[in-house]
Scaffold this motif. Structure first.
Motif, PDB file in Angstrom:
ATOM      1  N   TYR A   1       2.305   7.673 -13.289  1.00 36.21           N
ATOM      2  CA  TYR A   1       1.313   7.347 -12.262  1.00 36.21           C
ATOM      3  C   TYR A   1       1.600   5.999 -11.594  1.00 36.21           C
ATOM      4  O   TYR A   1       0.872   5.591 -10.697  1.00 36.21           O
ATOM      5  N   GLN A   2       2.642   5.302 -12.043  1.00 38.61           N
ATOM      6  CA  GLN A   2       2.939   3.966 -11.531  1.00 38.61           C
ATOM      7  C   GLN A   2       4.047   4.040 -10.484  1.00 38.61           C
ATOM      8  O   GLN A   2       5.123   4.573 -10.746  1.00 38.61           O
ATOM      9  N   PHE A   3       3.763   3.474  -9.307  1.00 38.83           N
ATOM     10  CA  PHE A   3       4.742   3.508  -8.219  1.00 38.83           C
ATOM     11  C   PHE A   3       5.020   2.102  -7.684  1.00 38.83           C
ATOM     12  O   PHE A   3       5.315   1.921  -6.502  1.00 38.83           O
ATOM     13  N   ASP A   4       4.936   1.106  -8.560  1.00 36.91           N
ATOM     14  CA  ASP A   4       5.116  -0.287  -8.135  1.00 36.91           C
ATOM     15  C   ASP A   4       6.492  -0.527  -7.519  1.00 36.91           C
ATOM     16  O   ASP A   4       6.629  -1.275  -6.547  1.00 36.91           O
ATOM     17  N   GLU A   5       7.531   0.095  -8.082  1.00 37.63           N
ATOM     18  CA  GLU A   5       8.884  -0.109  -7.557  1.00 37.63           C
ATOM     19  C   GLU A   5       8.989   0.352  -6.110  1.00 37.63           C
ATOM     20  O   GLU A   5       9.664  -0.274  -5.291  1.00 37.63           O
ATOM     21  N   THR A   6       8.320   1.445  -5.799  1.00 40.43           N
ATOM     22  CA  THR A   6       8.356   1.957  -4.426  1.00 40.43           C
ATOM     23  C   THR A   6       7.617   1.023  -3.482  1.00 40.43           C
ATOM     24  O   THR A   6       8.093   0.728  -2.376  1.00 40.43           O
ATOM     25  N   TYR A   7       6.454   0.541  -3.911  1.00 41.15           N
ATOM     26  CA  TYR A   7       5.675  -0.364  -3.061  1.00 41.15           C
ATOM     27  C   TYR A   7       6.486  -1.603  -2.676  1.00 41.15           C
ATOM     28  O   TYR A   7       6.412  -2.091  -1.550  1.00 41.15           O
ATOM     29  N   GLN A   8       7.277  -2.109  -3.620  1.00 43.88           N
ATOM     30  CA  GLN A   8       8.056  -3.322  -3.367  1.00 43.88           C
ATOM     31  C   GLN A   8       9.162  -3.106  -2.333  1.00 43.88           C
ATOM     32  O   GLN A   8       9.632  -4.054  -1.711  1.00 43.88           O
ATOM     33  N   LEU A   9       9.574  -1.858  -2.152  1.00 48.88           N
ATOM     34  CA  LEU A   9      10.652  -1.554  -1.212  1.00 48.88           C
ATOM     35  C   LEU A   9      10.147  -1.315   0.208  1.00 48.88           C
ATOM     36  O   LEU A   9      10.944  -1.179   1.134  1.00 48.88           O
ATOM     37  N   LEU A  10       8.836  -1.246   0.378  1.00 54.89           N
ATOM     38  CA  LEU A  10       8.279  -0.847   1.665  1.00 54.89           C
ATOM     39  C   LEU A  10       7.427  -1.946   2.278  1.00 54.89           C
ATOM     40  O   LEU A  10       6.772  -2.710   1.575  1.00 54.89           O
ATOM     41  N   PRO A  11       7.408  -1.999   3.612  1.00 56.58           N
ATOM     42  CA  PRO A  11       6.418  -2.847   4.284  1.00 56.58           C
ATOM     43  C   PRO A  11       5.027  -2.250   4.069  1.00 56.58           C
ATOM     44  O   PRO A  11       4.863  -1.284   3.339  1.00 56.58           O
ATOM     45  N   THR A  12       4.065  -2.800   4.707  1.00 54.17           N
ATOM     46  CA  THR A  12       2.683  -2.335   4.509  1.00 54.17           C
ATOM     47  C   THR A  12       2.413  -1.091   5.352  1.00 54.17           C
ATOM     48  O   THR A  12       1.905  -1.166   6.472  1.00 54.17           O
ATOM     49  N   TYR A  13       2.778   0.048   4.817  1.00 57.33           N
ATOM     50  CA  TYR A  13       2.496   1.318   5.472  1.00 57.33           C
ATOM     51  C   TYR A  13       1.350   2.004   4.751  1.00 57.33           C
ATOM     52  O   TYR A  13       1.026   1.682   3.605  1.00 57.33           O
ATOM     53  N   SER A  14       0.769   2.971   5.409  1.00 59.34           N
ATOM     54  CA  SER A  14      -0.345   3.719   4.836  1.00 59.34           C
ATOM     55  C   SER A  14       0.136   4.552   3.647  1.00 59.34           C
ATOM     56  O   SER A  14       1.103   5.312   3.761  1.00 59.34           O
ATOM     57  N   SER A  15      -0.532   4.398   2.513  1.00 63.87           N
ATOM     58  CA  SER A  15      -0.130   5.153   1.324  1.00 63.87           C
ATOM     59  C   SER A  15      -1.345   5.466   0.468  1.00 63.87           C
ATOM     60  O   SER A  15      -2.364   4.768   0.519  1.00 63.87           O
ATOM     61  N   LYS A  16      -1.213   6.512  -0.329  1.00 62.55           N
ATOM     62  CA  LYS A  16      -2.265   6.883  -1.275  1.00 62.55           C
ATOM     63  C   LYS A  16      -1.647   7.703  -2.393  1.00 62.55           C
ATOM     64  O   LYS A  16      -0.553   8.270  -2.247  1.00 62.55           O
ATOM     65  N   ILE A  17      -2.344   7.751  -3.513  1.00 63.12           N
ATOM     66  CA  ILE A  17      -1.896   8.550  -4.653  1.00 63.12           C
ATOM     67  C   ILE A  17      -2.870   9.699  -4.834  1.00 63.12           C
ATOM     68  O   ILE A  17      -4.077   9.502  -4.939  1.00 63.12           O
ATOM     69  N   ARG A  18      -2.325  10.905  -4.857  1.00 60.85           N
ATOM     70  CA  ARG A  18      -3.146  12.102  -5.010  1.00 60.85           C
ATOM     71  C   ARG A  18      -2.471  13.037  -6.011  1.00 60.85           C
ATOM     72  O   ARG A  18      -1.333  13.452  -5.808  1.00 60.85           O
ATOM     73  N   GLN A  19      -3.164  13.337  -7.100  1.00 61.44           N
ATOM     74  CA  GLN A  19      -2.660  14.259  -8.131  1.00 61.44           C
ATOM     75  C   GLN A  19      -1.238  13.893  -8.577  1.00 61.44           C
ATOM     76  O   GLN A  19      -0.304  14.686  -8.478  1.00 61.44           O
TER      77      GLN A  19
END
Length: 253
Positions: free
Chosen positions: A72-90
């Motif tokens: 459920y952890q996506f910290d590595e992905t967040y660090q690679l991206l600028p501030t784009y719209s994102s959400k976690i679903r299922q």
């Protein structure tokens, strides 16, 4: 004296029975040559049926049963991206890109950077089945994950600019039991034919050995090795077909 003679006779009888059983077992067992000939006959029959086969391998690989949990952890992905719209679903991270504020849409290079930084590998076979999408698969024990978990799926517009992507991950990966030998790519093709998954006029692409999940036990998804192929039928439709790489069972849905 009499007892010793009985002992000797029993030993001789035991050896004779053992030799008889061994020879009986060997006579009923197919030789490697017989198996090879039978396989070659099926391949020839498939070609007579005008089934276009790939340049298949006859190499045997080794694989495991594997247990893993969704991550459920996506910290590595967040660090690679600028501030784009994102959400976690299922258990799935969904990222949407837009051209607001004159920010250009990312290109395929950004997709590769996101995938490579986390150990995902491009999956050409799954990508072949998708329109305007590319698939990158997480790997376990050296083989790609083929199920919904463990995938990065990038979507593109007509300019091949990245518009969105989804990511799933698996963690707590555990190998269950010792490695076992798998059937070959050739064996898998023969099994598909014998299960009536291949018909006259079909074109079969190269196979891919990877891990697919079939059940969940105590919060762990249980993965087993499968061979997958893309079959293009005579009507032009494409189908993903699957064979259990341990047992040869047909897993095509």
């Amino acid at each position: 004296m009499q007892f010793k003679r009985i002992q000797v006779l029993m030993i001789i009888l035991f050896i004779a029975v053992d030799l008889f059983l061994f020879n009986w077992w060997r006579s009923g067992r197919q030789s490697d040559t017989q198996v090879t000939n039978a396989s070659s006959n099926v391949i020839q029959e498939m070609r007579r049926q005008k089934i276009d086969l790939p340049q298949f391998s006859n190499k045997r690989e080794y694989a495991n049963y594997i247990a893993a949990k969704p991550d459920y952890q996506f910290d590595e992905t967040y660090q690679l991206l600028p501030t784009y719209s994102s959400k976690i679903r299922q258990n799935t991270l969904e990222v949407q890109f837009s051209q607001r504020h004159n920010i250009q849409l990312p290109t395929q290079k950004v997709a590769k950077k996101i995938a490579n930084a986390q150990g995902y590998q491009h999956n050409a076979l799954l990508t072949q089945l998708a329109d305007d999408q590319s698939y990158y698969s997480q790997t376990m024990a050296g083989l790609p994950v083929l199920s919904v978990g463990g995938q990065l799926i990038f979507s593109y517009n007509r300019k091949q600019e990245l518009t969105r992507f989804t990511q799933t991950k698996v963690t707590h990966i555990k190998r269950l039991r010792d490695e076992r030998v798998t059937i070959t790519e050739k064996d898998a093709l023969i099994d598909l034919y014998q299960f009536n998954e291949l018909n006259s006029g079909d074109v079969v692409g190269r196979g891919l050995l990877g891990y697919d999940t079939q059940l969940t036990v105590n919060g762990y998804d249980i993965y087993l090795p499968v061979w997958i192929f893309v079959v293009t039928h005579s009507n032009g439709k494409q189908q993903l077909v699957k064979i259990n790489a341990f047992t040869g069972e047909n897993l095509t849905s």
